[in-house]
Each structure stands twice: as structure tokens, then as C-alpha cells.
Design a protein around this motif. Sequence first.
Motif, mmCIF file in Angstrom:
data_model
loop_
_atom_site.group_PDB
_atom_site.id
_atom_site.type_symbol
_atom_site.label_atom_id
_atom_site.label_comp_id
_atom_site.label_asym_id
_atom_site.label_seq_id
_atom_site.Cartn_x
_atom_site.Cartn_y
_atom_site.Cartn_z
ATOM 1 N N SER A 84 0.794 -1.234 0.000
ATOM 2 C CA SER A 84 0.000 0.000 0.000
ATOM 3 C C SER A 84 0.825 1.282 0.000
ATOM 4 O O SER A 84 0.292 2.338 -0.340
ATOM 5 C CB SER A 84 -0.925 0.019 1.226
ATOM 6 O OG SER A 84 -0.175 0.102 2.430
ATOM 7 N N TYR A 85 2.120 1.200 0.390
ATOM 8 C CA TYR A 85 2.884 2.444 0.386
ATOM 9 C C TYR A 85 4.374 2.188 0.196
ATOM 10 O O TYR A 85 4.873 1.082 0.406
ATOM 11 C CB TYR A 85 2.642 3.260 1.667
ATOM 12 C CG TYR A 85 3.299 2.733 2.925
ATOM 13 C CD1 TYR A 85 4.460 3.326 3.431
ATOM 14 C CD2 TYR A 85 2.753 1.664 3.635
ATOM 15 C CE1 TYR A 85 5.052 2.867 4.594
ATOM 16 C CE2 TYR A 85 3.338 1.207 4.797
ATOM 17 C CZ TYR A 85 4.496 1.810 5.278
ATOM 18 O OH TYR A 85 5.081 1.356 6.431
ATOM 19 N N GLU A 86 5.032 3.237 -0.226
ATOM 20 C CA GLU A 86 6.477 3.266 -0.463
ATOM 21 C C GLU A 86 7.093 4.306 0.460
ATOM 22 O O GLU A 86 6.516 5.371 0.687
ATOM 23 C CB GLU A 86 6.738 3.633 -1.925
ATOM 24 C CG GLU A 86 8.164 3.988 -2.260
ATOM 25 C CD GLU A 86 8.311 4.530 -3.669
ATOM 26 O OE1 GLU A 86 9.337 5.185 -3.953
ATOM 27 O OE2 GLU A 86 7.399 4.325 -4.499
ATOM 28 N N TYR A 109 17.263 4.606 -0.683
ATOM 29 C CA TYR A 109 16.750 3.280 -0.333
ATOM 30 C C TYR A 109 15.238 3.289 -0.518
ATOM 31 O O TYR A 109 14.529 4.097 0.084
ATOM 32 C CB TYR A 109 17.088 2.945 1.124
ATOM 33 C CG TYR A 109 16.670 1.548 1.535
ATOM 34 C CD1 TYR A 109 17.412 0.446 1.139
ATOM 35 C CD2 TYR A 109 15.535 1.336 2.326
ATOM 36 C CE1 TYR A 109 17.051 -0.843 1.513
ATOM 37 C CE2 TYR A 109 15.159 0.062 2.702
ATOM 38 C CZ TYR A 109 15.922 -1.026 2.298
ATOM 39 O OH TYR A 109 15.545 -2.304 2.661
ATOM 40 N N TYR A 110 14.733 2.407 -1.398
ATOM 41 C CA TYR A 110 13.308 2.289 -1.675
ATOM 42 C C TYR A 110 12.736 1.160 -0.813
ATOM 43 O O TYR A 110 13.097 -0.008 -1.002
ATOM 44 C CB TYR A 110 13.073 1.947 -3.148
ATOM 45 C CG TYR A 110 13.631 2.947 -4.131
ATOM 46 C CD1 TYR A 110 12.883 4.052 -4.536
ATOM 47 C CD2 TYR A 110 14.902 2.781 -4.681
ATOM 48 C CE1 TYR A 110 13.381 4.958 -5.453
ATOM 49 C CE2 TYR A 110 15.408 3.681 -5.606
ATOM 50 C CZ TYR A 110 14.648 4.765 -5.987
ATOM 51 O OH TYR A 110 15.143 5.667 -6.899
ATOM 52 N N ASP A 120 12.501 -4.478 -1.231
ATOM 53 C CA ASP A 120 13.280 -3.254 -1.064
ATOM 54 C C ASP A 120 14.544 -3.302 -1.927
ATOM 55 O O ASP A 120 15.099 -4.372 -2.190
ATOM 56 C CB ASP A 120 13.681 -3.064 0.390
ATOM 57 C CG ASP A 120 12.494 -2.908 1.314
ATOM 58 O OD1 ASP A 120 11.346 -2.901 0.833
ATOM 59 O OD2 ASP A 120 12.727 -2.816 2.538
ATOM 60 N N PHE A 121 15.004 -2.116 -2.337
ATOM 61 C CA PHE A 121 16.282 -2.036 -3.036
ATOM 62 C C PHE A 121 16.879 -0.647 -2.854
ATOM 63 O O PHE A 121 16.190 0.292 -2.434
ATOM 64 C CB PHE A 121 16.136 -2.389 -4.526
ATOM 65 C CG PHE A 121 15.329 -1.420 -5.338
ATOM 66 C CD1 PHE A 121 15.953 -0.493 -6.159
ATOM 67 C CD2 PHE A 121 13.942 -1.448 -5.314
ATOM 68 C CE1 PHE A 121 15.217 0.393 -6.933
ATOM 69 C CE2 PHE A 121 13.194 -0.572 -6.087
ATOM 70 C CZ PHE A 121 13.829 0.357 -6.895
ATOM 71 N N ASN A 145 15.473 -8.383 -4.297
ATOM 72 C CA ASN A 145 14.836 -9.007 -5.456
ATOM 73 C C ASN A 145 15.838 -9.871 -6.226
ATOM 74 O O ASN A 145 16.207 -9.577 -7.357
ATOM 75 C CB ASN A 145 14.267 -7.933 -6.388
ATOM 76 C CG ASN A 145 13.275 -7.037 -5.695
ATOM 77 O OD1 ASN A 145 12.221 -7.487 -5.265
ATOM 78 N ND2 ASN A 145 13.616 -5.768 -5.554
ATOM 79 N N ASP A 146 16.309 -10.940 -5.630
ATOM 80 C CA ASP A 146 17.324 -11.774 -6.265
ATOM 81 C C ASP A 146 16.810 -12.371 -7.569
ATOM 82 O O ASP A 146 15.717 -12.952 -7.623
ATOM 83 C CB ASP A 146 17.746 -12.907 -5.325
ATOM 84 C CG ASP A 146 18.476 -12.389 -4.093
ATOM 85 O OD1 ASP A 146 19.011 -11.266 -4.174
ATOM 86 O OD2 ASP A 146 18.490 -13.097 -3.069
ATOM 87 N N ASP A 147 17.596 -12.203 -8.630
ATOM 88 C CA ASP A 147 17.336 -12.796 -9.943
ATOM 89 C C ASP A 147 16.070 -12.265 -10.608
ATOM 90 O O ASP A 147 15.567 -12.873 -11.553
ATOM 91 C CB ASP A 147 17.245 -14.328 -9.843
ATOM 92 C CG ASP A 147 18.508 -14.948 -9.282
ATOM 93 O OD1 ASP A 147 19.597 -14.462 -9.646
ATOM 94 O OD2 ASP A 147 18.404 -15.900 -8.469
ATOM 95 N N GLY A 148 15.552 -11.136 -10.143
ATOM 96 C CA GLY A 148 14.356 -10.563 -10.743
ATOM 97 C C GLY A 148 14.602 -9.142 -11.194
ATOM 98 O O GLY A 148 15.743 -8.719 -11.425
ATOM 99 N N LEU A 149 13.516 -8.385 -11.352
ATOM 100 C CA LEU A 149 13.640 -6.967 -11.653
ATOM 101 C C LEU A 149 14.055 -6.198 -10.407
ATOM 102 O O LEU A 149 13.819 -6.632 -9.286
ATOM 103 C CB LEU A 149 12.304 -6.426 -12.174
ATOM 104 C CG LEU A 149 11.785 -7.045 -13.473
ATOM 105 C CD1 LEU A 149 10.415 -6.466 -13.807
ATOM 106 C CD2 LEU A 149 12.752 -6.808 -14.610
#
Length: 243
Positions: A84-86, A109-110, A120-121, A145-149
Amino acid sequence: MKKLTRSALSAAVVAAVSTGGLAMTATATAEMSANIGVVSNYYFRGVTQTLDSAAVQGGVDFEDASGFYAGAWTSNVDFDDGTSYELDLYLGFAGEVANGIGYDVGYVYYAYPDAPDSIDFGEIYGELSYEMFYAGLAYTINSDNDDGLFDSGDAYYYVGAGLPLPEDFSLGLTLGYYDFDNDGSADVGDASYSHFAVNLAKDAGDLGEFSLNFEYADIDEGDALGTVNSDDLKTWVGWSKGF
């Protein structure tokens, strides 16, 4: 996902192109500021973060005369999974060297605290500017997000220009390319894409800033970030006010 540097942190200021940096200039003394905003659609580098719905956004910032800055920014999001939020946390250093060349470097940091899985990244970013022109890079250095976007190794490159216009109007142009490290992998598929944005803003003084914005991302329906209308030209409006 919020953009930092002039393109890669500025939904804090609605006229900031959906791209992803903050460009702050040093002031005579340290100061705190805050901002609020409403947008009809929250885009991050050409991709909606709210399933084409509106968002309420806001943040707080600290700036020091040395050029150091830090802040936090938040927005509602909708990824159709309960998130629901960032919440974005960032710090950096901005200034100007000889011949009017500006620079801005930092880290953002997101965070998505209520996401069902950790997504998170974090990115480091850098931008150079001269008069109305700027160019920069945001590079993902840590990710859940290992191995993803949005994994470590992703990079967003951009160039742009900001043009002052009569009657307190301004025009912003940004062209960017998002290069995903896992593009073409079996788990991700086609993902990398180019993006451009055009932003027309009006500074209304005490009433804040109003903007009309156009976004385009070269994303096909079958791509990793694709939807039935992902390669259509998008239009959104926004309002923001600083304190």
C-alpha cells in the motif's frame, strides 16, 4: 519507486520528471523543509506505481550549507498484491564546481514495508548539470529481489533539460533508458526499455505548483513490465507545495 536526482528523487516536487535524483543547491545555513503533493497517477521511470490511480505524496528534507542533504519521502502505491505504500530514504551531496558545472551524488533506499515479500532495493546515483542541461545515472547496489527486476546491477541512464518559460511556467524534458541486469533471463524475459517524459509546470506562488505531464515507455504487452496499454502515451496532472 521514486526517482531521485533531478529525474532519479523528485515526486517530492511534482514537476520533477518521473525518472529517478534530487538536485539540491547549498544554502547559506542549514535548513529543514517539507513538501506535499497529489498526482493523478504515480509514475516511476515511465511505469505506473498505482495501477493508474491517484497518489498522495509528501516528504521532509534537510539541507546544509556544505551541500549535504538528507530526507524521506512517501507515497501510496498499488502493485495488486496488498502493498500500500512506499518509503524512500536518501542522502547525498550537491554543489557546483568551476564554470557553472553542477553535481549531485547520493544514495536512495526504496522500502515497501507492508509488501507480502521483501522487495526493497537501494541505488547510488550521480548527476552532472550545466545551465539548463543535465545527465545522470542511478545504479542498484543492494536488493532483496534476487534474480528478478530491480536487482543489484540494474542501471538507469538519463539526459534532460529544464527550460524556464514566461509567466512562471517551466518545461522539463527527460530521455532515459532502464537496463535491467536480468533482462532476457528465463525468470524475467524482456525487461529493459527506453523512456521519455515531458513536463509543463506552473509556479502559482502560495498556491503551490501545478503540472501537466506526458510519459512514454517503450514496453510491449508481453514484456516483464508490460500491460495492455504499457506502450501508450500517458498523461497525468499533479500539484505540489513546499514549506
